[in-house]
Design an enzyme around this catalytic site. Structure first.
Site, PDB file in Angstrom:
ATOM      1  N   LYS A   5      96.391  62.328  38.742  1.00  0.00           N
ATOM      2  CA  LYS A   5      97.048  60.887  37.738  1.00  0.00           C
ATOM      3  C   LYS A   5      98.149  60.277  38.579  1.00  0.00           C
ATOM      4  CE  LYS A   5      94.082  60.797  33.730  1.00  0.00           C
ATOM      5  NZ  LYS A   5      94.218  62.358  33.294  1.00  0.00           N
ATOM      6  N   GLU A  57      96.924  52.732  28.973  1.00  0.00           N
ATOM      7  CA  GLU A  57      95.818  53.164  28.106  1.00  0.00           C
ATOM      8  C   GLU A  57      96.415  54.726  28.421  1.00  0.00           C
ATOM      9  OE1 GLU A  57      94.984  52.268  30.244  1.00  0.00           O
ATOM     10  OE2 GLU A  57      93.744  54.128  31.062  1.00  0.00           O
ATOM     11  N   SER A  64      92.328  70.179  38.817  1.00  0.00           N
ATOM     12  CA  SER A  64      93.228  68.636  38.628  1.00  0.00           C
ATOM     13  C   SER A  64      94.428  68.555  37.917  1.00  0.00           C
ATOM     14  CB  SER A  64      92.032  67.945  37.482  1.00  0.00           C
ATOM     15  OG  SER A  64      91.663  67.883  36.626  1.00  0.00           O
TER      16      SER A  64
HETATM   17  C1  PLP Z   1      93.323  62.797  32.872  1.00  0.00           C
HETATM   18  C2  PLP Z   1      92.642  63.715  33.202  1.00  0.00           C
HETATM   19  C3  PLP Z   1      91.183  64.013  34.185  1.00  0.00           C
HETATM   20  C4  PLP Z   1      90.015  63.227  33.400  1.00  0.00           C
HETATM   21  O1  PLP Z   1      90.034  62.537  33.839  1.00  0.00           O
HETATM   22  P1  PLP Z   1      89.493  61.300  35.644  1.00  0.00           P
HETATM   23  O2  PLP Z   1      89.534  60.226  35.727  1.00  0.00           O
HETATM   24  O3  PLP Z   1      87.821  62.038  34.855  1.00  0.00           O
HETATM   25  O4  PLP Z   1      90.348  62.666  36.389  1.00  0.00           O
HETATM   26  C5  PLP Z   1      90.954  65.433  34.711  1.00  0.00           C
HETATM   27  N1  PLP Z   1      91.784  66.406  34.605  1.00  0.00           N
HETATM   28  C6  PLP Z   1      92.935  66.512  33.947  1.00  0.00           C
HETATM   29  C7  PLP Z   1      94.016  67.307  34.533  1.00  0.00           C
HETATM   30  C8  PLP Z   1      93.484  64.859  33.254  1.00  0.00           C
HETATM   31  O5  PLP Z   1      94.445  64.753  32.983  1.00  0.00           O
END
Ligand code: PLP
Length: 403
Positions: free
Chosen positions: A98, A120, A387
């Protein structure tokens, strides 16, 4: 099975934010001008080498890019199929992808002369990323968060406050992400002259799905270069989890024109595909408009947004990003889901075999790897997007994983 090609996906969206029949700008009249202003500022920034120099500098020295592309050797042996690489977005500052988008958007806010930032947050990860860049740039920061999420993610609330952000509790409705977005939109309508809204996923009105995607494309651009360096060829399969879809589109987008590369997005299957017990929009979702964009969403027969459920707060949202709706319909990307149980099993397996604790969101992508890797051959290559890191989830997961 060669995937069908999307018609020059790199040229999408169109000037009004449409990805085929999805996307668009479904917002109150008062937001049309500021959204156009944002789109224009973004086009100018994209053409400005000074903008890219500042962005690249921050991504490198502040966020920690490039992130490694790691060959998961022991996990590959365990599953006994394709060679598995992990794109390590979990190693970034604040622990998830993010920050890529938060840095990009605060630089846009600065160009627009805005002094106040709102955001948000669901799990708190986007709120933390936003609070972080606000501290770094000395901007006022207000983060809207559902009261239920504040209780579940107390550590992230404390992190945001420590960095000087004001966290405003939202108690309406389900008191989770959807209601927090409503409050952020309401604030923005009243404050847009001096406030920029850093939207946290590839969602909402144009130009947000495009801007958020573009700031995360660095994931796929790096992964492409890294796999060519390590293996001398492109991957056979990309896998990422899909909440709003920002980490997935960031990985996928730079490969869309590579016909040999298959792509798989994994949604949250919760307790299984039972109404109100999952967040898999491609499993029985309806076409509709939610919070600025036209896309697949979970709604009942009257069109009311349904409750959703996932063990991972970051995937627990009723709508999917409009570009994913387009890529699903065109057949370029396939979408499947992983249940809570499958994600928790993947969470545990990666921790045991590689010494890496993934975010529960990312564990959904890893559950996809567990299903598909054994059926592939040892010469084939998978890149899974890790992610985020799972420190935030250890307490919650341990409640389920106690044997
Ligand atoms: C917020 C988040 C997601 C989901 O958000 P996307 O916009 O679909 O990427 C996935 N993995 C992590 C670690 C997150 O913090």
């Amino acid at each position: 099975m060669p995937p069908r090609m999307a018609p020059t996906s790199s040229s999408l969206p169109d000037a009004h934010g449409h990805f085929g029949r999805f996307g668009g700008m479904f917002v109150p009249e008062t937001l049309m001008a500021p959204l156009q202003e944002l789109a224009t500022a973004y086009e100018q920034a994209k053409a400005d080498p000074a903008f890219h120099a500042e962005l690249d500098g921050l991504l490198a020295d502040y966020a920690g890019r490039p992130t490694p592309l790691y060959f998961a050797e022991r996990w590959t042996k365990t599953l006994g199929g394709a060679r598995i690489y992990l794109k390590r977005e979990d190693l970034l500052h604040t622990g998830a992808h993010k920050i890529n988008n938060a840095i990009g958007q605060i630089l846009l806010a600065k160009r627009l002369g805005k002094t106040r930032i709102i955001a948000e947050t669901g799990a708190g990860q986007h709120g933390v990323a936003t609070a972080t860049v606000c501290a770094r740039f000395g901007m006022e920061c207000v983060v809207y968060m559902g009261q239920v999420d504040m209780d579940r993610q107390a550590l992230n609330v404390a992190r945001m406050r420590l960095m000087g952000a004001e966290v405003r509790s939202v108690t309406a409705g389900q008191a989770t992400l959807k209601e927090a977005v409503n409050e952020a939109m309401r604030d923005w309508v009243a404050s847009v002259e001096h406030t920029h809204y850093i939207l946290g996923s590839a969602l909402g009105s144009h130009p947000f799905p495009m801007i958020v995607r573009d700031f995360h494309r660095v994931i796929g651009i790096e992964a492409r270069r890294q796999i060519l360096e390590k293996e001398g060829r492109l991957p056979d399969l990309l896998i990422a989890c899909v909440g709003g879809g920002s980490n997935a589109i960031g990985l996928f987008h730079p490969f869309l024109q590579d016909e040999s590369v298959r792509m798989l997005g994994i949604e949250a299957g919760g307790d299984g595909i039972i109404p109100e017990r999952h967040a898999a929009r491609f499993q029985g979702g309806k076409l509709g408009v939610l919070q600025g964009t036209k896309t697949w969403l979970l709604a009942n027969a009257d069109g009311q947004i349904e409750l959703t459920h996932s063990v991972s707060a970051g995937l627990d949202y009723a709508a999917v990003g409009p570009e994913h709706a387009y890529l699903q319909e065109s057949g370029r990307v396939q979408y499947d889901y992983a249940t809570d149980t499958e994600a928790l099993a993947a969470f545990k397996q990666l921790a045991h075999t590689e010494g890496i604790i993934p975010a529960l969101e990312s564990a959904h992508a890893l559950a996809g790897v567990i299903k598909i890797a054994p059926s592939m051959n040892p010469h084939q290559l998978i890149i899974a997007n890790l992610s985020g890191r799972g420190d935030k989830d250890v307490e919650q997961a341990s409640k389920y994983l106690l044997d």
